[in-house]
Motif scaffolding. Structure first.
Motif, PDB file in Angstrom:
ATOM      1  N   PRO A  30       0.792  -1.006   0.080  1.00  0.00           N
ATOM      2  CA  PRO A  30       0.037   0.095   0.103  1.00  0.00           C
ATOM      3  C   PRO A  30       0.882   1.137  -0.194  1.00  0.00           C
ATOM      4  N   GLY A  31       0.213   2.086  -0.826  1.00  0.00           N
ATOM      5  CA  GLY A  31       1.304   3.669  -0.915  1.00  0.00           C
ATOM      6  C   GLY A  31       1.966   3.654  -1.886  1.00  0.00           C
ATOM      7  N   GLN A  32       2.484   2.535  -2.488  1.00  0.00           N
ATOM      8  CA  GLN A  32       3.139   2.380  -3.859  1.00  0.00           C
ATOM      9  C   GLN A  32       2.198   2.590  -5.046  1.00  0.00           C
ATOM     10  N   SER A  33       2.687   2.715  -6.291  1.00  0.00           N
ATOM     11  CA  SER A  33       1.765   2.863  -7.608  1.00  0.00           C
ATOM     12  C   SER A  33       1.847   1.779  -8.137  1.00  0.00           C
ATOM     13  N   ALA A  34       0.501   1.415  -8.680  1.00  0.00           N
ATOM     14  CA  ALA A  34       0.415   0.477  -9.794  1.00  0.00           C
ATOM     15  C   ALA A  34       0.467   1.196 -11.151  1.00  0.00           C
ATOM     16  N   VAL A  35       1.094   0.795 -12.280  1.00  0.00           N
ATOM     17  CA  VAL A  35       1.134   1.468 -13.475  1.00  0.00           C
ATOM     18  C   VAL A  35       0.782   0.385 -14.359  1.00  0.00           C
ATOM     19  N   PHE A  36       0.012   0.856 -15.487  1.00  0.00           N
ATOM     20  CA  PHE A  36      -0.560   0.100 -16.393  1.00  0.00           C
ATOM     21  C   PHE A  36       0.135   0.350 -17.795  1.00  0.00           C
ATOM     22  N   TYR A  37       0.368  -0.692 -18.511  1.00  0.00           N
ATOM     23  CA  TYR A  37       0.906  -0.535 -19.783  1.00  0.00           C
ATOM     24  C   TYR A  37       0.252  -1.326 -20.778  1.00  0.00           C
ATOM     25  N   ASP A  38       0.236  -0.891 -22.082  1.00  0.00           N
ATOM     26  CA  ASP A  38      -0.084  -1.739 -23.240  1.00  0.00           C
ATOM     27  C   ASP A  38       1.025  -1.538 -24.289  1.00  0.00           C
ATOM     28  N   GLY A  39       1.828  -2.497 -24.124  1.00  0.00           N
ATOM     29  CA  GLY A  39       3.056  -2.460 -24.766  1.00  0.00           C
ATOM     30  C   GLY A  39       3.932  -1.392 -24.590  1.00  0.00           C
ATOM     31  N   GLU A  40       4.374  -0.157 -25.393  1.00  0.00           N
ATOM     32  CA  GLU A  40       5.131   0.923 -24.805  1.00  0.00           C
ATOM     33  C   GLU A  40       4.239   1.874 -24.300  1.00  0.00           C
ATOM     34  N   VAL A  41       2.902   1.843 -24.353  1.00  0.00           N
ATOM     35  CA  VAL A  41       2.019   2.941 -24.070  1.00  0.00           C
ATOM     36  C   VAL A  41       1.696   3.078 -22.561  1.00  0.00           C
ATOM     37  N   VAL A  42       1.878   4.092 -22.040  1.00  0.00           N
ATOM     38  CA  VAL A  42       1.380   3.843 -20.478  1.00  0.00           C
ATOM     39  C   VAL A  42      -0.169   4.310 -20.445  1.00  0.00           C
ATOM     40  N   LEU A  43      -0.865   3.323 -19.894  1.00  0.00           N
ATOM     41  CA  LEU A  43      -2.352   3.806 -19.893  1.00  0.00           C
ATOM     42  C   LEU A  43      -2.838   4.543 -18.780  1.00  0.00           C
ATOM     43  N   GLY A  44      -2.106   4.501 -17.618  1.00  0.00           N
ATOM     44  CA  GLY A  44      -2.408   5.315 -16.583  1.00  0.00           C
ATOM     45  C   GLY A  44      -1.693   4.312 -15.214  1.00  0.00           C
ATOM     46  N   GLY A  45      -2.382   5.178 -14.138  1.00  0.00           N
ATOM     47  CA  GLY A  45      -1.625   4.455 -12.695  1.00  0.00           C
ATOM     48  C   GLY A  45      -2.246   5.137 -11.591  1.00  0.00           C
ATOM     49  N   GLY A  46      -2.161   4.481 -10.568  1.00  0.00           N
ATOM     50  CA  GLY A  46      -2.742   4.844  -9.363  1.00  0.00           C
ATOM     51  C   GLY A  46      -2.094   4.231  -8.066  1.00  0.00           C
ATOM     52  N   ILE A  47      -2.684   4.662  -6.928  1.00  0.00           N
ATOM     53  CA  ILE A  47      -2.111   4.294  -5.555  1.00  0.00           C
ATOM     54  C   ILE A  47      -2.535   2.818  -5.142  1.00  0.00           C
ATOM     55  N   ILE A  48      -1.750   1.709  -4.696  1.00  0.00           N
ATOM     56  CA  ILE A  48      -2.291   0.846  -4.258  1.00  0.00           C
ATOM     57  C   ILE A  48      -2.730   1.146  -2.883  1.00  0.00           C
ATOM     58  N   ILE A  49      -3.946   0.417  -2.605  1.00  0.00           N
ATOM     59  CA  ILE A  49      -4.511   0.589  -1.120  1.00  0.00           C
ATOM     60  C   ILE A  49      -4.828  -1.070  -0.521  1.00  0.00           C
ATOM     61  N   GLY A  50      -4.510  -1.755  -1.336  1.00  0.00           N
ATOM     62  CA  GLY A  50      -4.597  -3.090  -0.785  1.00  0.00           C
ATOM     63  C   GLY A  50      -4.414  -4.325  -1.924  1.00  0.00           C
TER      64      GLY A  50
END
Length: 355
Positions: free
Chosen positions: A335-355
Protein backbone atom coordinates in the motif's frame (compact mmCIF):
# COMPACT_ATOMS: atom_id res chain seq x y z
CA UNK A 1 8.74 28.35 -29.86
CA UNK A 2 9.93 28.89 -26.29
CA UNK A 3 10.72 26.23 -23.70
CA UNK A 4 11.26 26.29 -19.95
CA UNK A 5 13.91 23.71 -19.04
CA UNK A 6 13.81 22.20 -15.54
CA UNK A 7 17.52 21.97 -14.69
CA UNK A 8 18.52 20.03 -11.59
CA UNK A 9 22.24 20.53 -12.10
CA UNK A 10 22.60 16.97 -13.40
CA UNK A 11 23.73 15.76 -16.79
CA UNK A 12 20.29 14.65 -18.04
CA UNK A 13 18.51 17.99 -17.76
CA UNK A 14 21.60 19.78 -19.10
CA UNK A 15 21.59 17.71 -22.29
CA UNK A 16 17.81 18.16 -22.53
CA UNK A 17 18.44 21.91 -22.70
CA UNK A 18 21.08 21.43 -25.39
CA UNK A 19 18.80 19.25 -27.52
CA UNK A 20 15.98 21.78 -27.33
CA UNK A 21 18.37 24.55 -28.37
CA UNK A 22 19.44 22.42 -31.32
CA UNK A 23 15.76 22.06 -32.23
CA UNK A 24 15.62 25.86 -32.53
CA UNK A 25 13.68 26.50 -29.33
CA UNK A 26 14.26 29.69 -27.39
CA UNK A 27 15.20 28.18 -24.03
CA UNK A 28 15.01 29.46 -20.48
CA UNK A 29 16.52 27.39 -17.68
CA UNK A 30 15.22 27.08 -14.15
CA UNK A 31 16.08 25.22 -10.97
CA UNK A 32 13.40 24.46 -8.43
CA UNK A 33 14.42 25.17 -4.84
CA UNK A 34 12.38 22.54 -3.01
CA UNK A 35 13.86 22.83 0.47
CA UNK A 36 16.85 24.22 2.29
CA UNK A 37 19.43 21.68 3.33
CA UNK A 38 19.14 23.02 6.85
CA UNK A 39 15.50 21.87 6.65
CA UNK A 40 16.68 18.28 6.27
CA UNK A 41 19.69 18.68 8.59
CA UNK A 42 22.31 18.05 5.90
CA UNK A 43 25.29 19.90 4.48
CA UNK A 44 25.07 22.17 1.44
CA UNK A 45 26.79 19.51 -0.69
CA UNK A 46 24.47 16.64 0.15
CA UNK A 47 21.35 16.94 -1.95
CA UNK A 48 19.85 17.91 -5.29
CA UNK A 49 18.98 21.33 -3.88
CA UNK A 50 22.57 22.05 -2.89
CA UNK A 51 24.38 25.23 -3.87
CA UNK A 52 26.71 23.15 -6.04
CA UNK A 53 23.80 21.78 -8.07
CA UNK A 54 22.30 25.22 -8.63
CA UNK A 55 25.69 26.53 -9.75
CA UNK A 56 26.15 23.59 -12.14
CA UNK A 57 22.77 24.36 -13.69
CA UNK A 58 23.63 28.04 -14.02
CA UNK A 59 26.99 27.20 -15.60
CA UNK A 60 25.39 24.99 -18.26
CA UNK A 61 22.74 27.64 -18.92
CA UNK A 62 25.47 30.26 -19.33
CA UNK A 63 27.39 28.00 -21.71
CA UNK A 64 24.25 27.57 -23.82
CA UNK A 65 23.44 31.28 -23.77
CA UNK A 66 20.24 30.81 -21.75
CA UNK A 67 18.64 32.83 -19.02
CA UNK A 68 18.37 30.90 -15.76
CA UNK A 69 15.98 31.35 -12.83
CA UNK A 70 15.79 29.75 -9.42
CA UNK A 71 12.19 29.23 -8.30
CA UNK A 72 11.32 28.88 -4.63
CA UNK A 73 8.85 26.01 -4.31
CA UNK A 74 9.67 25.14 -0.70
CA UNK A 75 6.15 25.68 0.65
CA UNK A 76 4.53 23.67 -2.13
CA UNK A 77 7.07 20.87 -1.76
CA UNK A 78 6.52 20.66 1.97
CA UNK A 79 2.74 20.52 1.57
CA UNK A 80 2.47 18.19 -1.43
CA UNK A 81 5.48 15.92 -1.07
CA UNK A 82 6.97 15.89 2.42
CA UNK A 83 3.63 16.06 4.26
CA UNK A 84 2.32 13.23 2.04
CA UNK A 85 5.50 11.26 2.79
CA UNK A 86 4.83 11.65 6.52
CA UNK A 87 1.11 10.83 6.23
CA UNK A 88 1.77 7.65 4.27
CA UNK A 89 4.34 6.22 6.64
CA UNK A 90 2.18 7.08 9.64
CA UNK A 91 -0.70 5.18 8.03
CA UNK A 92 1.27 2.03 7.16
CA UNK A 93 1.89 2.96 3.52
CA UNK A 94 5.13 3.28 1.58
CA UNK A 95 5.02 6.36 -0.68
CA UNK A 96 6.93 7.27 -3.83
CA UNK A 97 7.80 10.96 -3.39
CA UNK A 98 9.14 11.32 -6.96
CA UNK A 99 5.66 10.64 -8.33
CA UNK A 100 4.11 13.30 -6.08
CA UNK A 101 6.84 15.78 -7.03
CA UNK A 102 6.25 15.22 -10.73
CA UNK A 103 2.49 15.51 -10.28
CA UNK A 104 2.37 18.63 -8.15
CA UNK A 105 5.62 20.48 -8.85
CA UNK A 106 7.16 19.70 -12.25
CA UNK A 107 3.98 19.49 -14.28
CA UNK A 108 1.76 21.79 -12.27
CA UNK A 109 3.57 24.60 -10.48
CA UNK A 110 6.34 24.66 -13.09
CA UNK A 111 3.82 24.71 -15.93
CA UNK A 112 2.20 27.79 -14.38
CA UNK A 113 5.59 29.51 -14.28
CA UNK A 114 6.16 28.52 -17.90
CA UNK A 115 2.93 30.25 -18.91
CA UNK A 116 3.96 33.38 -17.01
CA UNK A 117 7.23 33.43 -18.98
CA UNK A 118 5.46 32.94 -22.29
CA UNK A 119 6.83 29.41 -22.79
CA UNK A 120 5.11 26.84 -24.98
CA UNK A 121 6.76 23.80 -23.40
CA UNK A 122 8.04 22.50 -20.10
CA UNK A 123 11.09 20.29 -20.66
CA UNK A 124 12.66 17.80 -18.26
CA UNK A 125 15.42 15.20 -18.44
CA UNK A 126 13.13 12.21 -17.96
CA UNK A 127 13.70 9.11 -20.06
CA UNK A 128 10.21 8.85 -21.57
CA UNK A 129 8.44 9.85 -24.78
CA UNK A 130 5.26 11.64 -25.84
CA UNK A 131 3.37 10.82 -29.02
CA UNK A 132 0.58 12.83 -30.61
CA UNK A 133 -2.14 10.63 -32.10
CA UNK A 134 -4.13 11.25 -35.29
CA UNK A 135 -7.18 12.27 -33.26
CA UNK A 136 -5.17 14.99 -31.49
CA UNK A 137 -4.81 13.17 -28.17
CA UNK A 138 -1.47 12.34 -26.59
CA UNK A 139 0.16 9.15 -25.36
CA UNK A 140 2.90 8.72 -22.79
CA UNK A 141 5.45 6.13 -23.94
CA UNK A 142 8.36 4.32 -22.33
CA UNK A 143 11.86 5.64 -22.91
CA UNK A 144 13.82 3.58 -25.44
CA UNK A 145 16.59 2.86 -22.92
CA UNK A 146 15.00 0.00 -20.98
CA UNK A 147 17.40 0.47 -18.06
CA UNK A 148 16.57 4.17 -17.69
CA UNK A 149 12.87 4.27 -18.61
CA UNK A 150 11.08 6.60 -16.17
CA UNK A 151 7.53 6.37 -17.49
CA UNK A 152 6.47 4.72 -14.22
CA UNK A 153 6.85 7.99 -12.28
CA UNK A 154 5.01 10.04 -14.92
CA UNK A 155 1.64 8.27 -15.05
CA UNK A 156 -0.20 11.19 -13.42
CA UNK A 157 0.29 13.45 -16.45
CA UNK A 158 -2.87 14.84 -18.06
CA UNK A 159 -3.62 15.43 -21.73
CA UNK A 160 -3.00 19.16 -21.31
CA UNK A 161 0.32 18.55 -19.58
CA UNK A 162 1.45 16.09 -22.25
CA UNK A 163 0.55 18.63 -24.94
CA UNK A 164 2.86 21.19 -23.36
CA UNK A 165 5.76 18.94 -22.29
CA UNK A 166 8.81 17.59 -24.09
CA UNK A 167 11.09 14.72 -23.06
CA UNK A 168 14.01 15.04 -25.49
CA UNK A 169 16.01 12.21 -23.85
CA UNK A 170 13.39 9.56 -24.54
CA UNK A 171 15.07 8.41 -27.76
CA UNK A 172 18.54 8.14 -26.20
CA UNK A 173 20.48 5.83 -23.90
CA UNK A 174 22.25 7.12 -20.80
CA UNK A 175 25.64 6.41 -22.37
CA UNK A 176 24.72 8.52 -25.37
CA UNK A 177 23.64 11.38 -23.11
CA UNK A 178 26.95 11.36 -21.24
CA UNK A 179 28.88 11.34 -24.51
CA UNK A 180 26.91 14.35 -25.74
CA UNK A 181 27.64 16.17 -22.45
CA UNK A 182 31.35 15.31 -22.68
CA UNK A 183 31.57 16.47 -26.29
CA UNK A 184 30.19 19.85 -25.24
CA UNK A 185 32.45 19.97 -22.17
CA UNK A 186 29.60 20.33 -19.70
CA UNK A 187 30.83 20.75 -16.14
CA UNK A 188 28.53 17.93 -14.97
CA UNK A 189 29.19 15.44 -17.80
CA UNK A 190 30.44 12.77 -15.40
CA UNK A 191 28.34 13.71 -12.39
CA UNK A 192 26.88 10.59 -10.69
CA UNK A 193 23.15 10.00 -10.82
CA UNK A 194 21.24 10.61 -7.59
CA UNK A 195 20.02 7.34 -6.05
CA UNK A 196 18.03 8.19 -2.93
CA UNK A 197 14.93 10.23 -2.17
CA UNK A 198 16.23 13.78 -2.63
CA UNK A 199 15.30 14.93 0.89
CA UNK A 200 16.51 11.66 2.46
CA UNK A 201 19.89 11.33 0.70
CA UNK A 202 21.36 9.03 3.33
CA UNK A 203 18.45 6.60 2.93
CA UNK A 204 17.43 6.77 6.60
CA UNK A 205 13.76 7.63 6.11
CA UNK A 206 12.86 6.84 9.75
CA UNK A 207 15.34 9.43 10.97
CA UNK A 208 13.87 11.88 8.45
CA UNK A 209 10.35 11.22 9.72
CA UNK A 210 11.38 11.85 13.31
CA UNK A 211 13.17 15.03 12.29
CA UNK A 212 10.16 16.35 10.35
CA UNK A 213 7.57 15.46 12.99
CA UNK A 214 9.50 15.57 16.26
CA UNK A 215 7.81 12.30 17.22
CA UNK A 216 9.00 9.09 18.78
CA UNK A 217 6.87 6.33 17.29
CA UNK A 218 5.16 3.87 19.65
CA UNK A 219 6.64 0.37 19.92
CA UNK A 220 4.37 -2.66 19.65
CA UNK A 221 4.32 -6.39 19.06
CA UNK A 222 5.71 -8.54 16.30
CA UNK A 223 3.18 -11.32 15.74
CA UNK A 224 3.06 -14.35 13.46
CA UNK A 225 0.27 -15.09 10.99
CA UNK A 226 -1.79 -16.68 13.80
CA UNK A 227 -1.40 -13.68 16.12
CA UNK A 228 1.21 -15.22 18.43
CA UNK A 229 3.56 -12.61 19.88
CA UNK A 230 7.16 -13.03 18.71
CA UNK A 231 8.78 -9.91 20.12
CA UNK A 232 8.67 -6.11 20.16
CA UNK A 233 8.98 -3.71 17.24
CA UNK A 234 10.26 -0.13 17.27
CA UNK A 235 7.23 1.54 15.68
CA UNK A 236 5.26 0.74 12.53
CA UNK A 237 7.03 3.42 10.49
CA UNK A 238 10.28 1.44 10.78
CA UNK A 239 9.02 -1.41 8.60
CA UNK A 240 7.90 -2.04 5.03
CA UNK A 241 6.16 -4.99 3.38
CA UNK A 242 8.64 -7.67 2.36
CA UNK A 243 11.34 -6.51 4.78
CA UNK A 244 13.56 -9.24 6.22
CA UNK A 245 16.58 -7.47 7.66
CA UNK A 246 16.58 -5.57 10.92
CA UNK A 247 13.73 -7.46 12.60
CA UNK A 248 15.81 -8.87 15.44
CA UNK A 249 13.65 -12.00 15.71
CA UNK A 250 15.15 -15.49 15.88
CA UNK A 251 13.18 -18.23 14.14
CA UNK A 252 13.63 -21.62 12.52
CA UNK A 253 13.03 -20.08 9.09
CA UNK A 254 13.43 -16.58 7.57
CA UNK A 255 10.72 -14.12 8.60
CA UNK A 256 9.38 -11.25 6.50
CA UNK A 257 7.04 -8.33 7.15
CA UNK A 258 3.71 -9.43 5.65
CA UNK A 259 1.34 -6.78 7.00
CA UNK A 260 1.28 -3.65 9.18
CA UNK A 261 -1.77 -3.52 11.48
CA UNK A 262 -2.40 0.09 12.47
CA UNK A 263 -5.39 -0.74 14.72
CA UNK A 264 -3.41 -3.12 16.90
CA UNK A 265 -0.01 -1.48 16.30
CA UNK A 266 1.34 -4.86 15.24
CA UNK A 267 3.86 -5.95 12.62
CA UNK A 268 2.71 -9.28 11.19
CA UNK A 269 5.55 -11.62 10.19
CA UNK A 270 5.39 -14.67 7.96
CA UNK A 271 7.24 -16.80 5.46
CA UNK A 272 8.25 -15.66 1.99
CA UNK A 273 5.29 -17.51 0.44
CA UNK A 274 2.92 -15.45 2.60
CA UNK A 275 3.95 -12.35 0.64
CA UNK A 276 2.43 -13.46 -2.66
CA UNK A 277 -0.99 -12.39 -3.96
CA UNK A 278 -2.70 -12.03 -7.33
CA UNK A 279 -5.20 -9.28 -6.48
CA UNK A 280 -4.51 -5.58 -6.02
CA UNK A 281 -6.91 -2.71 -5.29
CA UNK A 282 -5.92 0.67 -6.73
CA UNK A 283 -7.36 4.15 -6.12
CA UNK A 284 -6.69 7.73 -7.27
CA UNK A 285 -6.07 6.43 -10.77
CA UNK A 286 -5.17 8.80 -13.58
CA UNK A 287 -6.19 7.30 -16.93
CA UNK A 288 -4.20 9.14 -19.59
CA UNK A 289 -6.73 8.40 -22.36
CA UNK A 290 -9.81 7.26 -20.40
CA UNK A 291 -12.18 7.20 -23.36
CA UNK A 292 -10.11 4.54 -25.12
CA UNK A 293 -10.49 1.98 -22.32
CA UNK A 294 -13.21 -0.60 -21.71
CA UNK A 295 -14.63 -1.22 -18.23
CA UNK A 296 -12.45 -4.32 -18.08
CA UNK A 297 -9.45 -5.25 -20.17
CA UNK A 298 -6.18 -7.13 -20.28
CA UNK A 299 -2.84 -5.34 -20.14
CA UNK A 300 0.38 -5.44 -18.16
CA UNK A 301 1.11 -3.66 -14.89
CA UNK A 302 3.88 -3.19 -12.42
CA UNK A 303 3.58 -2.45 -8.73
CA UNK A 304 7.03 -0.95 -8.14
CA UNK A 305 9.53 1.03 -10.13
CA UNK A 306 12.24 -1.60 -10.58
CA UNK A 307 10.30 -4.55 -11.94
CA UNK A 308 9.11 -5.92 -15.25
CA UNK A 309 5.44 -5.26 -15.92
CA UNK A 310 3.33 -8.40 -15.56
CA UNK A 311 0.24 -9.65 -17.47
CA UNK A 312 -3.03 -8.94 -15.70
CA UNK A 313 -6.75 -8.36 -15.98
CA UNK A 314 -8.06 -4.93 -14.93
CA UNK A 315 -11.61 -4.23 -13.82
CA UNK A 316 -12.50 -0.56 -13.51
CA UNK A 317 -14.66 -0.24 -10.40
CA UNK A 318 -15.13 3.53 -10.58
CA UNK A 319 -13.86 6.65 -12.35
CA UNK A 320 -10.52 6.44 -10.53
CA UNK A 321 -10.55 2.98 -8.92
CA UNK A 322 -9.81 -0.50 -10.21
CA UNK A 323 -9.03 -4.06 -9.25
CA UNK A 324 -6.07 -5.86 -10.78
CA UNK A 325 -5.89 -9.64 -11.05
CA UNK A 326 -2.42 -10.73 -12.11
CA UNK A 327 -1.92 -13.88 -14.13
CA UNK A 328 0.75 -14.93 -11.62
CA UNK A 329 1.01 -14.06 -7.91
CA UNK A 330 3.12 -10.98 -7.18
CA UNK A 331 5.43 -10.57 -4.21
CA UNK A 332 5.13 -7.88 -1.53
CA UNK A 333 2.24 -5.81 -2.85
CA UNK A 334 2.68 -2.61 -0.83
CA UNK A 335 0.00 0.00 0.00
CA UNK A 336 1.17 3.49 -0.90
CA UNK A 337 3.21 2.36 -3.86
CA UNK A 338 1.89 2.89 -7.38
CA UNK A 339 0.47 0.39 -9.85
CA UNK A 340 1.08 1.52 -13.42
CA UNK A 341 -0.68 0.02 -16.44
CA UNK A 342 0.96 -0.61 -19.83
CA UNK A 343 -0.15 -1.64 -23.29
CA UNK A 344 3.18 -2.42 -24.90
CA UNK A 345 5.18 0.80 -24.83
CA UNK A 346 2.12 2.93 -24.02
CA UNK A 347 1.35 3.99 -20.44
CA UNK A 348 -2.40 3.67 -19.89
CA UNK A 349 -2.34 5.28 -16.44
CA UNK A 350 -1.68 4.43 -12.83
CA UNK A 351 -2.79 4.91 -9.25
CA UNK A 352 -2.07 4.24 -5.60
CA UNK A 353 -2.20 0.71 -4.19
CA UNK A 354 -4.55 0.54 -1.21
CA UNK A 355 -4.65 -3.21 -0.74
Amino acid sequence: MKALIAMSGGVDSSVAALLMKENNYECVGCTMKLYGNDDVDLSEQSTCCSLDDVMDAKEVARKLGMLHYTFNFKDQFREKVIDNFIYCYEHAMTPNPCIECNKHLKFNELYRRALELGCDKVVTGHYARIRKCEDGSYQLLKGLDKNKDQSYVLYSMTQDELAHTDFPLGEYSKDEIRKIAESHEFVNANKPDSQDICFVPNGDYVCALKRFTGKDYEPGDFVDMDGNVLGRHNGLVCYTIGQRKGLGISAAHPLYVVRLDTEKNQVVLGKNEDLFSREVTVSDINWINPNTLEDSFKCKAKIRYRMEEQPCFVERTGADTAKIIFDEPQRAITPGQSAVFYDGEVVLGGGIIIG
